[in-house]
Write a protein that holds these residues in place. Structure first.
Motif, PDB file in Angstrom:
ATOM      1  N   PHE A  40      -3.163  -1.485 -19.712  1.00  0.00           N
ATOM      2  CA  PHE A  40      -4.081  -0.787 -18.811  1.00  0.00           C
ATOM      3  C   PHE A  40      -4.077   0.726 -18.988  1.00  0.00           C
ATOM      4  N   GLY A  41      -2.969   1.287 -19.514  1.00  0.00           N
ATOM      5  CA  GLY A  41      -2.775   2.729 -19.497  1.00  0.00           C
ATOM      6  C   GLY A  41      -2.181   3.119 -18.151  1.00  0.00           C
ATOM      7  N   GLY A  42      -1.774   4.351 -18.006  1.00  0.00           N
ATOM      8  CA  GLY A  42      -1.258   4.826 -16.726  1.00  0.00           C
ATOM      9  C   GLY A  42       0.225   4.579 -16.539  1.00  0.00           C
ATOM     10  N   THR A  43       0.676   4.767 -15.299  1.00  0.00           N
ATOM     11  CA  THR A  43       2.073   4.602 -14.913  1.00  0.00           C
ATOM     12  C   THR A  43       2.165   3.456 -13.920  1.00  0.00           C
ATOM     13  N   TRP A  44       3.124   2.559 -14.134  1.00  0.00           N
ATOM     14  CA  TRP A  44       3.225   1.334 -13.341  1.00  0.00           C
ATOM     15  C   TRP A  44       4.643   1.095 -12.844  1.00  0.00           C
ATOM     16  N   LYS A  45       4.751   0.496 -11.646  1.00  0.00           N
ATOM     17  CA  LYS A  45       6.017   0.035 -11.094  1.00  0.00           C
ATOM     18  C   LYS A  45       5.785  -1.356 -10.521  1.00  0.00           C
ATOM     19  N   GLN A  46       6.756  -2.237 -10.735  1.00  0.00           N
ATOM     20  CA  GLN A  46       6.631  -3.581 -10.188  1.00  0.00           C
ATOM     21  C   GLN A  46       6.838  -3.541  -8.685  1.00  0.00           C
ATOM     22  N   THR A  47       6.105  -4.393  -7.982  1.00  0.00           N
ATOM     23  CA  THR A  47       6.236  -4.522  -6.541  1.00  0.00           C
ATOM     24  C   THR A  47       6.420  -5.994  -6.207  1.00  0.00           C
ATOM     25  N   SER A  48       6.997  -6.287  -5.083  1.00  0.00           N
ATOM     26  CA  SER A  48       7.269  -7.666  -4.686  1.00  0.00           C
ATOM     27  C   SER A  48       6.324  -8.085  -3.578  1.00  0.00           C
ATOM     28  N   TYR A  49       5.523  -9.117  -3.855  1.00  0.00           N
ATOM     29  CA  TYR A  49       4.599  -9.655  -2.856  1.00  0.00           C
ATOM     30  C   TYR A  49       5.372 -10.154  -1.638  1.00  0.00           C
ATOM     31  N   ASN A  50       6.573 -10.686  -1.879  1.00  0.00           N
ATOM     32  CA  ASN A  50       7.416 -11.206  -0.795  1.00  0.00           C
ATOM     33  C   ASN A  50       8.382 -10.160  -0.251  1.00  0.00           C
ATOM     34  N   GLU A  51       8.251  -8.926  -0.731  1.00  0.00           N
ATOM     35  CA  GLU A  51       9.096  -7.808  -0.302  1.00  0.00           C
ATOM     36  C   GLU A  51      10.578  -8.065  -0.575  1.00  0.00           C
ATOM     37  N   ASN A  52      10.879  -8.689  -1.727  1.00  0.00           N
ATOM     38  CA  ASN A  52      12.257  -8.965  -2.123  1.00  0.00           C
ATOM     39  C   ASN A  52      12.948  -7.753  -2.730  1.00  0.00           C
ATOM     40  N   PHE A  53      12.177  -6.762  -3.151  1.00  0.00           N
ATOM     41  CA  PHE A  53      12.743  -5.525  -3.689  1.00  0.00           C
ATOM     42  C   PHE A  53      11.746  -4.401  -3.470  1.00  0.00           C
ATOM     43  N   ARG A  54      12.211  -3.186  -3.560  1.00  0.00           N
ATOM     44  CA  ARG A  54      11.437  -1.952  -3.335  1.00  0.00           C
ATOM     45  C   ARG A  54      10.822  -1.890  -1.938  1.00  0.00           C
ATOM     46  N   LEU A  55      11.525  -2.449  -0.971  1.00  0.00           N
ATOM     47  CA  LEU A  55      11.277  -2.362   0.470  1.00  0.00           C
ATOM     48  C   LEU A  55      10.017  -3.085   0.940  1.00  0.00           C
ATOM     49  N   VAL A  56       8.830  -2.648   0.493  1.00  0.00           N
ATOM     50  CA  VAL A  56       7.570  -3.263   0.943  1.00  0.00           C
ATOM     51  C   VAL A  56       6.641  -3.472  -0.252  1.00  0.00           C
ATOM     52  N   PHE A  57       5.642  -4.325  -0.053  1.00  0.00           N
ATOM     53  CA  PHE A  57       4.624  -4.534  -1.072  1.00  0.00           C
ATOM     54  C   PHE A  57       3.800  -3.256  -1.213  1.00  0.00           C
ATOM     55  N   ALA A  58       3.514  -2.884  -2.427  1.00  0.00           N
ATOM     56  CA  ALA A  58       2.795  -1.630  -2.715  1.00  0.00           C
ATOM     57  C   ALA A  58       1.297  -1.834  -2.576  1.00  0.00           C
ATOM     58  N   THR A  60      -2.610  -0.244  -1.902  1.00  0.00           N
ATOM     59  CA  THR A  60      -3.352   0.964  -2.245  1.00  0.00           C
ATOM     60  C   THR A  60      -3.111   2.039  -1.188  1.00  0.00           C
ATOM     61  N   GLY A  61      -2.777   3.239  -1.652  1.00  0.00           N
ATOM     62  CA  GLY A  61      -2.521   4.352  -0.750  1.00  0.00           C
ATOM     63  C   GLY A  61      -1.061   4.525  -0.366  1.00  0.00           C
ATOM     64  N   ARG A  62      -0.228   3.527  -0.651  1.00  0.00           N
ATOM     65  CA  ARG A  62       1.197   3.688  -0.377  1.00  0.00           C
ATOM     66  C   ARG A  62       1.797   4.638  -1.405  1.00  0.00           C
ATOM     67  N   TRP A  63       3.040   5.032  -1.180  1.00  0.00           N
ATOM     68  CA  TRP A  63       3.716   6.018  -2.017  1.00  0.00           C
ATOM     69  C   TRP A  63       4.962   5.399  -2.619  1.00  0.00           C
ATOM     70  N   TYR A  64       5.213   5.680  -3.903  1.00  0.00           N
ATOM     71  CA  TYR A  64       6.446   5.256  -4.553  1.00  0.00           C
ATOM     72  C   TYR A  64       7.438   6.403  -4.470  1.00  0.00           C
ATOM     73  N   ASP A  65       8.521   6.176  -3.766  1.00  0.00           N
ATOM     74  CA  ASP A  65       9.599   7.151  -3.608  1.00  0.00           C
ATOM     75  C   ASP A  65      10.585   6.908  -4.750  1.00  0.00           C
ATOM     76  N   THR A  72       6.642   3.043   0.184  1.00  0.00           N
ATOM     77  CA  THR A  72       6.579   3.348   1.612  1.00  0.00           C
ATOM     78  C   THR A  72       5.205   3.964   1.903  1.00  0.00           C
ATOM     79  N   ASN A  73       4.967   4.299   3.162  1.00  0.00           N
ATOM     80  CA  ASN A  73       3.732   4.993   3.494  1.00  0.00           C
ATOM     81  C   ASN A  73       3.737   6.362   2.841  1.00  0.00           C
ATOM     82  N   ALA A  74       2.570   6.871   2.528  1.00  0.00           N
ATOM     83  CA  ALA A  74       2.459   8.176   1.848  1.00  0.00           C
ATOM     84  C   ALA A  74       3.183   9.251   2.648  1.00  0.00           C
ATOM     85  N   PRO A  75       3.806  10.206   1.942  1.00  0.00           N
ATOM     86  CA  PRO A  75       4.575  11.260   2.626  1.00  0.00           C
ATOM     87  C   PRO A  75       3.694  12.156   3.485  1.00  0.00           C
TER      88      PRO A  75
END
Length: 75
Positions: A40-58, A60-65, A72-75
């Motif tokens: 796809f290009g760009g920068t990517w991070k895996q997210t968990s639909y079941n929220e098993n890692f990285r706290l919450v599902f990512a 649109t509009g959320r923020w990667y800390d 998490t929610n945007a700063p």
């Protein structure tokens, strides 16, 4: 299926895409993120639909800390 969030330059989630597990060896494995970048290009991070890692599902509009390796929610 694995879920990946595309990040903008401020680590805000632009979109989330579903990727077949054959491209993702295991949860949070760098190969899945590399596959997304190459496809796809760009920068990517895996997210968990079941929220098993990285706290919450990512959504649109959320923020990667990056310091805490969570979404998490945007700063």
């Amino acid at each position: 299926m694995a879920h990946f969030a595309e990040l903008d330059e401020n680590n805000i989630v632009l979109r989330v895409c579903v990727v077949d597990n054959k491209y993702v060896p295991s949860d949070m494995h760098v190969d899945g993120e590399t596959w997304c970048t190459n496809f796809f290009g760009g920068t990517w991070k895996q997210t968990s639909y079941n929220e098993n890692f990285r706290l919450v599902f990512a959504g649109t509009g959320r923020w990667y800390d990056a310091d805490n390796d969570i979404f998490t929610n945007a700063p």
